[in-house]
Scaffold this motif. Sequence first.
Motif, short mmCIF file in Angstrom:
data_model
loop_
_atom_site.label_atom_id
_atom_site.label_comp_id
_atom_site.label_asym_id
_atom_site.label_seq_id
_atom_site.Cartn_x
_atom_site.Cartn_y
_atom_site.Cartn_z
N GLU A 577 21.95 0.00 3.47
CA GLU A 577 21.78 0.00 4.93
C GLU A 577 20.37 -0.44 5.32
O GLU A 577 20.18 -1.23 6.24
CB GLU A 577 22.07 1.41 5.47
CG GLU A 577 21.89 1.53 6.98
CD GLU A 577 21.95 2.98 7.44
OE1 GLU A 577 21.65 3.20 8.61
OE2 GLU A 577 22.26 3.85 6.63
N LEU A 616 25.72 -0.98 12.91
CA LEU A 616 26.97 -1.12 12.17
C LEU A 616 27.88 -2.19 12.77
O LEU A 616 28.50 -2.97 12.04
CB LEU A 616 27.70 0.24 12.13
CG LEU A 616 29.01 0.26 11.35
CD1 LEU A 616 28.77 -0.17 9.90
CD2 LEU A 616 29.63 1.65 11.41
N TYR A 623 33.68 -2.63 3.60
CA TYR A 623 33.68 -1.25 3.12
C TYR A 623 32.45 -0.53 3.65
O TYR A 623 31.36 -1.12 3.77
CB TYR A 623 33.68 -1.20 1.60
CG TYR A 623 34.91 -1.81 0.96
CD1 TYR A 623 36.04 -1.04 0.70
CD2 TYR A 623 34.93 -3.17 0.61
CE1 TYR A 623 37.16 -1.61 0.11
CE2 TYR A 623 36.04 -3.75 0.03
CZ TYR A 623 37.16 -2.96 -0.22
OH TYR A 623 38.27 -3.52 -0.79
N LEU A 624 32.63 0.74 3.91
CA LEU A 624 31.54 1.61 4.37
C LEU A 624 31.39 2.72 3.35
O LEU A 624 32.27 3.58 3.21
CB LEU A 624 31.89 2.18 5.75
CG LEU A 624 30.72 2.65 6.63
CD1 LEU A 624 29.76 1.51 6.90
CD2 LEU A 624 31.25 3.23 7.93
N ILE A 647 31.62 9.52 10.24
CA ILE A 647 31.44 8.17 9.67
C ILE A 647 32.79 7.56 9.35
O ILE A 647 33.05 6.38 9.63
CB ILE A 647 30.54 8.23 8.41
CG1 ILE A 647 29.11 8.62 8.79
CG2 ILE A 647 30.54 6.89 7.68
CD1 ILE A 647 28.20 8.91 7.61
N HIS A 648 33.70 8.37 8.77
CA HIS A 648 35.02 7.85 8.44
C HIS A 648 35.77 7.44 9.70
O HIS A 648 36.42 6.38 9.73
CB HIS A 648 35.83 8.91 7.67
CG HIS A 648 37.27 8.55 7.53
ND1 HIS A 648 37.73 7.51 6.75
CD2 HIS A 648 38.39 9.08 8.13
CE1 HIS A 648 39.04 7.41 6.85
NE2 HIS A 648 39.46 8.37 7.69
N GLY A 651 34.29 4.21 11.02
CA GLY A 651 34.67 3.10 10.15
C GLY A 651 36.12 2.73 10.31
O GLY A 651 36.47 1.54 10.35
N ASN A 652 36.96 3.75 10.41
CA ASN A 652 38.39 3.50 10.59
C ASN A 652 38.65 2.78 11.91
O ASN A 652 39.49 1.90 12.01
CB ASN A 652 39.14 4.83 10.52
CG ASN A 652 40.65 4.62 10.47
OD1 ASN A 652 41.13 3.74 9.77
ND2 ASN A 652 41.40 5.43 11.21
N LEU A 656 37.23 -0.70 8.94
CA LEU A 656 36.54 -0.69 7.66
C LEU A 656 37.13 0.38 6.75
O LEU A 656 37.53 1.45 7.21
CB LEU A 656 35.04 -0.42 7.84
CG LEU A 656 34.30 -1.35 8.82
CD1 LEU A 656 32.83 -0.93 8.92
CD2 LEU A 656 34.41 -2.80 8.38
N THR A 658 36.54 3.26 4.05
CA THR A 658 35.43 4.16 3.75
C THR A 658 35.49 4.58 2.28
O THR A 658 36.56 4.76 1.71
CB THR A 658 35.47 5.39 4.65
OG1 THR A 658 36.77 6.00 4.56
CG2 THR A 658 35.21 5.02 6.09
#
Length: 698
Positions: A577, A616, A623-624, A647-648, A651-652, A656, A658
């Motif tokens: 990151e 982001l 992928y995260l 975060i998930h 990302g979802n 993305l 995770t």
Amino acid sequence: MRKASYGIRGRVIGLAVVPMAIIGVLLLFQLIVGKIEDLDQSLRTRAASIARQLAPAAEYGVASGNTEVLQTLLEKVANEPDVRGVAVFADNGQGLSQVGLGTWTEPAQGRLPTDRIHQIEYKDRLVYYAPITRTEVMVEDYSLVDESAAQPGTQTRLLGWVGLDVSRSATFKSQREAILRSLVILLAGLGVSLYLAWRIGRQIIGPILALTHTVSRIGEGHLDERVAQTGQAELGSLQRGVNHMATHLQSMQDQMQEKIDQATARLVYQASHDALTGLINRSEFEQRLERTLLSALQQDREHALCYMDLDQFKVINDTCGHAAGDELLRQLALLLKSNLRERDTLARLGGDEFALLLENCSIPDALAVADTFRAEVQRFRFKWGDRIFAVGMSAGMVAINRDSDTAASLLSAADAACYVAKDRGRNQIHVYEGSDHDLVRHRGEIQWVTRIQRALEEHRLRLAWQEIRRTDSTGEAPSHVELLLRMVDDDGSEILPMAFIPAAERYSIMPALDSWVIEETLHVCQRYILAKREQHCLFAINLSGASLKDPEFRRMLLVRLQENSALGPHLCFEITETAAIGNLAVVNEFIDAMRGFGCSFALDDFGSGLSSFIYLKNLKVDYLKIDGAFVRDIASNPIDYAMVEAIHRIGNQMGLKTVAEYVESEQTLALLRQIGVDYVQGNGVRSPEPLDTLCTQS
């Protein structure tokens, strides 16, 4: 064949003697031939005369048959010089009388002429035969015939022959004596000619030899040598020319020597001084440092070494170009020299690095001098075009005393202290102390730099792999793995990357390490494809920020994928990151280029930065990877659980996948499944394994 070499004297003597010798030999030959012919002709004439006179004298004896008269006559003739033998023969060839030697065969054979003397020539003798004749006058009686008609008549009758044998030995002897006398005369003449030629040659070549000696001495470098001007005409001109040449050469040598001395002085200066700033260079500074250290060790004196580095030089160099950087260094060198004490030494070591050697100076006094330098640089403003720049200077200082080690260790210590000064905020001075924690860390990193470089050179780097498993996996073969770097130590043990990666990042070795990882990964990927596995496998590779910013690294990777584009869909590049946010434009450009080959991207350690969610949406990743700091304690820390869940969810929402790192237990794995994280990775899922085992997995 080597040709003979003749000097001037030999040529002069040859020129005088050879023609005379040729003429003398020709004249001698002519004289000898004439002399030989004269002697031989004289012998022949005398012998013929004897034979001619002997024949009439022997007529009476032959006619009367009185051999005594003949014997007496022949004995007198035999006493003549060169007469070997003499004989008288009758007309039938019978010998009547003989004195001396002689072989008389011709009279008996009847082949002798009757009207002249006959000569027979042998090698060592001459034989003459003279006819003995009687002339009779025929007178007829008076007759009745008229007296006027009566005529008297003569009749010649052969009575015999006189034989004369003459020896030629005396003639031959006379000929030899004549030849010897002529040779003696010739040799005497040649000797006199040789002596005269030698005297003449000596007079001619004396000045020439003097010229030769002078020229030889001049050729040896004695340009003050001169030849005495004793000759006239051409020789005098030559002597004057040689002296003039020597004078001109000496003048040219003096001028050349002056230029050589000047060039030598320039070379000596250039060898010990920096061409850009005029300060002494590193080589000369190290020699002076050695002498200063020696005085400290032998005389217990105290000195100080200060290592200085400019703080904003790279900014100016990159912004305005190298010409501006060079001008900045020149101006700062003048500024620093103006504050230099007479006994101190200031040097430019290279780039924007300077060194100051303070002799007979304690550390407190040295700090005051160095701080004066730092303050002057801080106040200095560099103007280039319409832009003005402020410059700072960080310095490291070390004492030189009886406890010091080597000059190299002193420079290394001062450099390390300067690094600490930069690390602590720049524009300050740090004094080296052996117990300094920052210096210990810096030295450790320097040692790691050497070990990393050795590992690259000695092929002591290895790759391991760790599975990134789907949370709903039922135990099938790995389809997504991360390749992890390992270093093999000298004793064969494995060194994990957390031990050497910080030093590699700080000292810009990461592009070299990442290049090695790329090459090895491509080989592994190629082997996996050639094995014709039915299941697609994705190989994740970590890329550092330094490698992403390196154009050469990006170009190398692009070329490798262009050579084998089939490998692209099997590659996933993991970018931290921090590296992504610091180089957002470069990273997105790189991602676009790699996506053209089918490559995937993962954002690693997400959540560790302060602005993670802000950037982001600007990163084109697939992928995260959630930072393991949140995943490790998810079972015991509600905040970590909430962070992972947030975060998930984000990302979802962005489409993305995770990935949760550092999954060490079944409890953590169960919670991640509950949240809905797509992939998990950690020792609780599968520990890292050697790369060789990857292709053997079913």
